[in-house]
Design a protein around this motif. Structure first.
Motif, PDB file in Angstrom:
ATOM      1  N   LEU A 362       0.807  -1.220   0.000  1.00 43.22           N
ATOM      2  CA  LEU A 362       0.000   0.000   0.000  1.00 43.22           C
ATOM      3  C   LEU A 362       0.840   1.270   0.000  1.00 43.22           C
ATOM      4  CD1 LEU A 362      -2.742  -1.081   2.556  1.00 43.22           C
ATOM      5  CD2 LEU A 362      -3.041  -0.748   0.097  1.00 43.22           C
ATOM      6  N   GLY A 363       2.168   1.117  -0.008  1.00 45.90           N
ATOM      7  CA  GLY A 363       3.030   2.296   0.000  1.00 45.90           C
ATOM      8  C   GLY A 363       3.181   2.932   1.359  1.00 45.90           C
ATOM      9  N   VAL A 461      -0.428  -2.939  -6.068  1.00 52.35           N
ATOM     10  CA  VAL A 461      -1.742  -2.466  -5.624  1.00 52.35           C
ATOM     11  C   VAL A 461      -1.888  -0.995  -5.954  1.00 52.35           C
ATOM     12  CG1 VAL A 461      -3.271  -2.161  -3.643  1.00 52.35           C
ATOM     13  CG2 VAL A 461      -1.801  -4.172  -3.788  1.00 52.35           C
ATOM     14  N   GLU A 462      -2.956  -0.663  -6.655  1.00 49.54           N
ATOM     15  CA  GLU A 462      -3.199   0.734  -7.006  1.00 49.54           C
ATOM     16  C   GLU A 462      -3.709   1.508  -5.808  1.00 49.54           C
ATOM     17  OE1 GLU A 462      -2.438   2.173  -9.835  1.00 49.54           O
ATOM     18  OE2 GLU A 462      -1.663   0.275 -10.577  1.00 49.54           O
ATOM     19  N   SER A 463      -3.420   2.799  -5.780  1.00 46.47           N
ATOM     20  CA  SER A 463      -3.932   3.650  -4.709  1.00 46.47           C
ATOM     21  C   SER A 463      -5.446   3.667  -4.731  1.00 46.47           C
ATOM     22  CB  SER A 463      -3.411   5.074  -4.878  1.00 46.47           C
ATOM     23  OG  SER A 463      -2.011   5.099  -4.811  1.00 46.47           O
ATOM     24  N   ALA A 464      -6.050   3.648  -3.552  1.00 44.83           N
ATOM     25  CA  ALA A 464      -7.506   3.555  -3.436  1.00 44.83           C
ATOM     26  C   ALA A 464      -8.132   4.930  -3.613  1.00 44.83           C
ATOM     27  CB  ALA A 464      -7.881   2.968  -2.088  1.00 44.83           C
ATOM     28  N   GLY A 465      -8.710   5.166  -4.790  1.00 40.09           N
ATOM     29  CA  GLY A 465      -9.446   6.411  -4.970  1.00 40.09           C
ATOM     30  C   GLY A 465      -8.582   7.527  -5.532  1.00 40.09           C
ATOM     31  N   LEU A 466      -9.163   8.391  -6.371  1.00 41.33           N
ATOM     32  CA  LEU A 466      -8.462   9.543  -6.913  1.00 41.33           C
ATOM     33  C   LEU A 466      -8.643  10.739  -5.999  1.00 41.33           C
ATOM     34  CD1 LEU A 466      -9.505   9.185 -10.660  1.00 41.33           C
ATOM     35  CD2 LEU A 466      -7.334   8.531  -9.621  1.00 41.33           C
ATOM     36  N   LEU A 467      -7.591  11.538  -5.925  1.00 39.84           N
ATOM     37  CA  LEU A 467      -7.652  12.733  -5.090  1.00 39.84           C
ATOM     38  C   LEU A 467      -8.192  13.904  -5.903  1.00 39.84           C
ATOM     39  CD1 LEU A 467      -4.222  12.534  -3.198  1.00 39.84           C
ATOM     40  CD2 LEU A 467      -6.412  11.502  -2.605  1.00 39.84           C
ATOM     41  N   SER A 468      -8.977  14.721  -5.261  1.00 35.86           N
ATOM     42  CA  SER A 468      -9.474  15.944  -5.922  1.00 35.86           C
ATOM     43  C   SER A 468      -8.332  16.944  -6.060  1.00 35.86           C
ATOM     44  CB  SER A 468     -10.604  16.549  -5.092  1.00 35.86           C
ATOM     45  OG  SER A 468     -10.078  17.052  -3.863  1.00 35.86           O
ATOM     46  N   ARG A 503      -7.764  14.172   6.316  1.00 37.52           N
ATOM     47  CA  ARG A 503      -8.423  12.907   6.665  1.00 37.52           C
ATOM     48  C   ARG A 503      -8.897  12.182   5.415  1.00 37.52           C
ATOM     49  NH1 ARG A 503     -10.588  15.988  11.036  1.00 37.52           N
ATOM     50  NH2 ARG A 503     -12.531  16.355   9.862  1.00 37.52           N
ATOM     51  N   SER A 504      -9.442  12.951   4.455  1.00 41.26           N
ATOM     52  CA  SER A 504      -9.908  12.349   3.204  1.00 41.26           C
ATOM     53  C   SER A 504      -8.743  11.760   2.407  1.00 41.26           C
ATOM     54  CB  SER A 504     -10.645  13.400   2.367  1.00 41.26           C
ATOM     55  OG  SER A 504     -11.065  12.850   1.137  1.00 41.26           O
ATOM     56  N   ILE A 505      -7.616  12.483   2.401  1.00 44.03           N
ATOM     57  CA  ILE A 505      -6.423  11.988   1.692  1.00 44.03           C
ATOM     58  C   ILE A 505      -5.959  10.669   2.292  1.00 44.03           C
ATOM     59  CG2 ILE A 505      -3.970  12.441   1.273  1.00 44.03           C
ATOM     60  CD1 ILE A 505      -4.746  15.453   1.123  1.00 44.03           C
ATOM     61  N   TYR A 506      -5.861  10.631   3.620  1.00 47.76           N
ATOM     62  CA  TYR A 506      -5.411   9.416   4.286  1.00 47.76           C
ATOM     63  C   TYR A 506      -6.340   8.248   3.973  1.00 47.76           C
ATOM     64  CZ  TYR A 506      -2.146  12.109   7.245  1.00 47.76           C
ATOM     65  OH  TYR A 506      -1.123  12.882   7.706  1.00 47.76           O
ATOM     66  N   ARG A 507      -7.645   8.517   4.003  1.00 45.41           N
ATOM     67  CA  ARG A 507      -8.606   7.448   3.737  1.00 45.41           C
ATOM     68  C   ARG A 507      -8.456   6.918   2.322  1.00 45.41           C
ATOM     69  NH1 ARG A 507     -13.179   7.696   1.171  1.00 45.41           N
ATOM     70  NH2 ARG A 507     -13.250   9.974   1.301  1.00 45.41           N
ATOM     71  N   LYS A 508      -8.334   7.815   1.331  1.00 46.64           N
ATOM     72  CA  LYS A 508      -8.242   7.388  -0.060  1.00 46.64           C
ATOM     73  C   LYS A 508      -6.934   6.661  -0.361  1.00 46.64           C
ATOM     74  CE  LYS A 508     -11.334  10.892  -2.051  1.00 46.64           C
ATOM     75  NZ  LYS A 508     -11.451  12.009  -3.013  1.00 46.64           N
ATOM     76  N   LEU A 509      -5.872   7.075   0.305  1.00 50.11           N
ATOM     77  CA  LEU A 509      -4.584   6.434   0.066  1.00 50.11           C
ATOM     78  C   LEU A 509      -4.375   5.210   0.946  1.00 50.11           C
ATOM     79  CD1 LEU A 509      -2.131   9.473  -0.320  1.00 50.11           C
ATOM     80  CD2 LEU A 509      -3.424   8.253  -2.077  1.00 50.11           C
ATOM     81  N   GLY A 510      -5.265   5.023   1.913  1.00 53.82           N
ATOM     82  CA  GLY A 510      -5.136   3.873   2.802  1.00 53.82           C
ATOM     83  C   GLY A 510      -3.981   3.985   3.765  1.00 53.82           C
ATOM     84  N   VAL A 511      -3.711   5.216   4.241  1.00 53.67           N
ATOM     85  CA  VAL A 511      -2.599   5.443   5.166  1.00 53.67           C
ATOM     86  C   VAL A 511      -3.138   6.079   6.440  1.00 53.67           C
ATOM     87  CG1 VAL A 511      -0.968   5.706   3.274  1.00 53.67           C
ATOM     88  CG2 VAL A 511      -2.083   7.741   4.207  1.00 53.67           C
ATOM     89  N   ARG A 514       1.304  11.234   7.920  1.00 48.63           N
ATOM     90  CA  ARG A 514       1.858  12.119   6.875  1.00 48.63           C
ATOM     91  C   ARG A 514       2.995  11.415   6.139  1.00 48.63           C
ATOM     92  NH1 ARG A 514       6.296  15.864   7.720  1.00 48.63           N
ATOM     93  NH2 ARG A 514       6.504  17.252   5.910  1.00 48.63           N
ATOM     94  N   GLU A 515       3.851  10.728   6.888  1.00 47.47           N
ATOM     95  CA  GLU A 515       4.992  10.045   6.273  1.00 47.47           C
ATOM     96  C   GLU A 515       4.537   9.032   5.235  1.00 47.47           C
ATOM     97  OE1 GLU A 515       8.861   7.323   7.607  1.00 47.47           O
ATOM     98  OE2 GLU A 515       7.361   7.959   9.068  1.00 47.47           O
ATOM     99  N   ASP A 516       3.522   8.244   5.590  1.00 39.47           N
ATOM    100  CA  ASP A 516       3.029   7.236   4.649  1.00 39.47           C
ATOM    101  C   ASP A 516       2.343   7.889   3.455  1.00 39.47           C
ATOM    102  OD1 ASP A 516       4.018   5.276   6.236  1.00 39.47           O
ATOM    103  OD2 ASP A 516       2.093   4.610   7.045  1.00 39.47           O
ATOM    104  N   ALA A 517       1.617   8.979   3.682  1.00 35.83           N
ATOM    105  CA  ALA A 517       0.945   9.679   2.575  1.00 35.83           C
ATOM    106  C   ALA A 517       1.962  10.199   1.570  1.00 35.83           C
ATOM    107  CB  ALA A 517       0.095  10.820   3.127  1.00 35.83           C
ATOM    108  N   ILE A 518       3.055  10.742   2.062  1.00 38.71           N
ATOM    109  CA  ILE A 518       4.109  11.251   1.171  1.00 38.71           C
ATOM    110  C   ILE A 518       4.739  10.100   0.393  1.00 38.71           C
ATOM    111  CG2 ILE A 518       6.399  12.323   1.142  1.00 38.71           C
ATOM    112  CD1 ILE A 518       5.465  13.996   3.568  1.00 38.71           C
ATOM    113  N   ALA A 519       4.998   8.985   1.080  1.00 35.76           N
ATOM    114  CA  ALA A 519       5.606   7.834   0.413  1.00 35.76           C
ATOM    115  C   ALA A 519       4.725   7.323  -0.719  1.00 35.76           C
ATOM    116  CB  ALA A 519       5.865   6.720   1.434  1.00 35.76           C
ATOM    117  N   VAL A 520       3.414   7.206  -0.456  1.00 36.06           N
ATOM    118  CA  VAL A 520       2.491   6.754  -1.502  1.00 36.06           C
ATOM    119  C   VAL A 520       2.461   7.754  -2.651  1.00 36.06           C
ATOM    120  CG1 VAL A 520       0.077   6.280  -2.040  1.00 36.06           C
ATOM    121  CG2 VAL A 520       1.071   5.390   0.064  1.00 36.06           C
TER     122      VAL A 520
END
Length: 531
Positions: A362-363, A461-468, A503-511, A514-520
């Motif tokens: 999941l990155g 595994v593709e990232s879950a959901g597109l970000l706005s 919160r929405s970013i974390y949910r869509k990326l499955g993280v 912040r560290e995990d969100a940046i990595a993904v």
């Protein structure tokens, strides 16, 4: 837990005939001698019914006075579905006699046999601690035997094998290997030797733990030594067949592995009566994974659990959690993989490695590293060490260069070189496998990836959901700061709005950080240069 032996074919009076003569003449001491001589043979499928009928004629008073007869009768009754409660009475009768220090008249050989059978009985009932305790007591009795007593036990190799299996399922690998080694050492070197159970256990433990050079050495002896095809294909050969399958999978020969598993399941003790069913079905599912058919692996696993009925218990689910999680991950379902671990797996080293694998997919590099750090100080098998090192190397190759990265790649290369393992690499996502293979080659370990048909068994595994667009803007700011107020100031929005978008970013990326969100974001190229 028994095989019929080939001993009856070498001209001696069979234990069944000796038992019948003794019971006909009410010579209970001779009956005990017959049982001692044919302990395993009498419980074999071809004579068990006749032996059970003979022992059913022995008076209860005689069974109390000859506890070895009581234990053998209990074992035979336990083989019949509707008489297991009665069997328990005889188990208790025999065990009490064997445990009593006041019972000085009990033959030390009988005491050893009873305690080893007690260990097996508790193991089959799922009472692991009691099984291990009885096995340790039996080992003490075995070490205390005189040379004359030792020479009188023709089935000593099998007794050690029984104790080794109890230690193995109790998680005591060192004691299991020791017991199996003692059993093999006591076995005759001419055919038909009764040491196959001990040898097979050595093959299986080494293969399952990832010590392939030792596994291959023992497998060669199992193929060419004083053993018969009947032994290799009977209950005593279960761990031999499993080892052959695991070694084949390490060279990605799924056809050979499938043949070994099918051979095992074709025996009468394969599918319905085998206490090793969780190990069998785990290897079968891994075979399906190497075949590229994880869906088949899950179907076969579920079929076996359904077949075993009540034995598909929490304990069995815990043993199968790892392979279930891997199959879900191979199907592109990391959420399902994580749910299996959360529901079924104890919080041990196996679960931590699998959680790290899911986080890698999941990155979530930070989460993966946290799980791997928790392994520090734990005693890992060679296979577990190689899998953890492979994931560690993959994580560090995703992020910027660190002083630790070169050391981790070196360690991984050395582990794979020494152990001859290759599956730990195949259990990385394709993009990670490519980077790890290149790093190993640069570190001088190209040969560990070029000697087999190495390929990834897992998808990217593709990232879950597109970000706005607004979420992408917030994500870009997260590269520079974790302060919600600073991001709000730059984007001219309120801090609450930023918090909601994070919160929405974390949910869509499955993280979850912040560290995990940046990595993904970096791994999946979610940010354009202008951002």
């Amino acid at each position: 837990m028994n095989d019929a032996t080939d001993a009856a074919s070498v001209g001696r009076i069979s234990p069944l005939s000796a038992l019948e003569r003794a019971i006909d003449s009410a010579d209970w001491s001779a009956a005990t001698s017959a049982v001692r001589e044919g302990w395993f043979e009498l419980a074999g499928a071809d004579v068990a019914d006749a032996a059970r009928a003979l022992l059913d004629r022995v008076p209860a008073s005689a069974l109390r006075g000859e506890p070895l007869l009581a234990m053998e009768f209990g074992i035979l009754l336990n083989q019949t579905r509707f008489h297991r409660l009665r069997a328990l009475r005889y188990f208790i009768m025999a065990v009490r006699a064997a445990r009593s220090g006041r019972n000085t008249e009990l033959d030390p050989v009988d005491r050893l046999m009873i305690r080893s059978s007690e260990s097996a009985a508790f193991r089959l009932l799922g009472s692991t601690n009691l099984s291990v305790n009885a096995a340790r007591a039996a080992m003490e009795h075995a070490h205390a035997l005189s040379e004359d007593d030792r020479a009188s036990i023709t089935e000593l190799p099998r007794i050690f094998a029984v104790l080794g299996v109890s230690f193995h399922y109790g998680g005591l690998t060192g004691e299991a290997l020791h017991a199996a080694s003692l059993g093999l050492a006591e076995a005759p070197t001419t055919a038909p030797s009764n040491g196959m159970g001990a040898l097979a256990l050595l093959c299986g433990i080494h293969a399952l733990r990832g010590d392939l050079p030792h596994a291959r050495e023992h497998l060669e002896y199992a193929r060419t030594g004083p053993w018969t095809d009947r032994q290799r294909n009977a209950y005593s050969g279960v761990f031999y067949r499993l080892a052959e399958a695991v070694v084949a999978l390490e060279r990605f020969d799924a056809e050979e592995a499938r043949g070994q598993i099918d051979q095992l399941l074709a025996t009468t003790t394969g599918r319905h009566a085998n206490e090793h069913w969780t190990t069998i079905v785990e290897t079968q599912a891994l075979t399906a994974l190497v075949e590229g058919r994880p869906g088949r692996g899950l179907a076969e696993l579920d079929e076996m659990v359904e077949l075993r009925g009540a034995e598909g218990s929490h304990r069995a689910r815990a043993r199968l959690a790892r392979i279930r999680s891997l199959l879900q991950l191979a199907l592109g379902n990391p959420d399902g993989a994580a749910a299996v671990l959360k529901r079924d797996a104890p919080d041990d080293v196996i679960a931590r490695i699998e959680r790290a694998r899911i986080a890698l997919s999941l990155g979530r590099t930070g989460t993966a590293l946290t799980e791997l750090r928790a392994l520090a100080g734990e005693h890992l098998s060679t296979r577990q060490s190689a899998e953890a090192a492979a994931i560690d190397a993959a994580v560090l190759l995703r992020i910027s260069s660190t002083p630790r990265r070169a050391g981790v790649v070196q360690r991984l290369g050395a582990l794979l070189d020494r152990s001859q393992l290759r599956l730990p690499l195949a259990l990385l996502p394709p993009s990670d496998l490519e980077r790890v293979v290149a790093a190993l080659a640069a570190a001088g370990f190209a040969h560990v990836t070029s000697d087999s048909a190495l390929r990834s068994l897992l998808p990217d595994v593709e990232s879950a959901g597109l970000l706005s667009r607004r979420e992408l803007a917030v994500l870009a700011q997260l590269l520079h700061t974790g302060s919600m107020s600073e991001i709000a100031s730059v984007l001219v929005v309120s801090s609450n709005t930023v918090k909601s978008q994070v919160r929405s970013i974390y949910r869509k990326l499955g993280v979850s950080s912040r560290e995990d969100a940046i990595a993904v974001a970096l791994e999946r190229h979610l940010l354009t240069p202008s951002e």
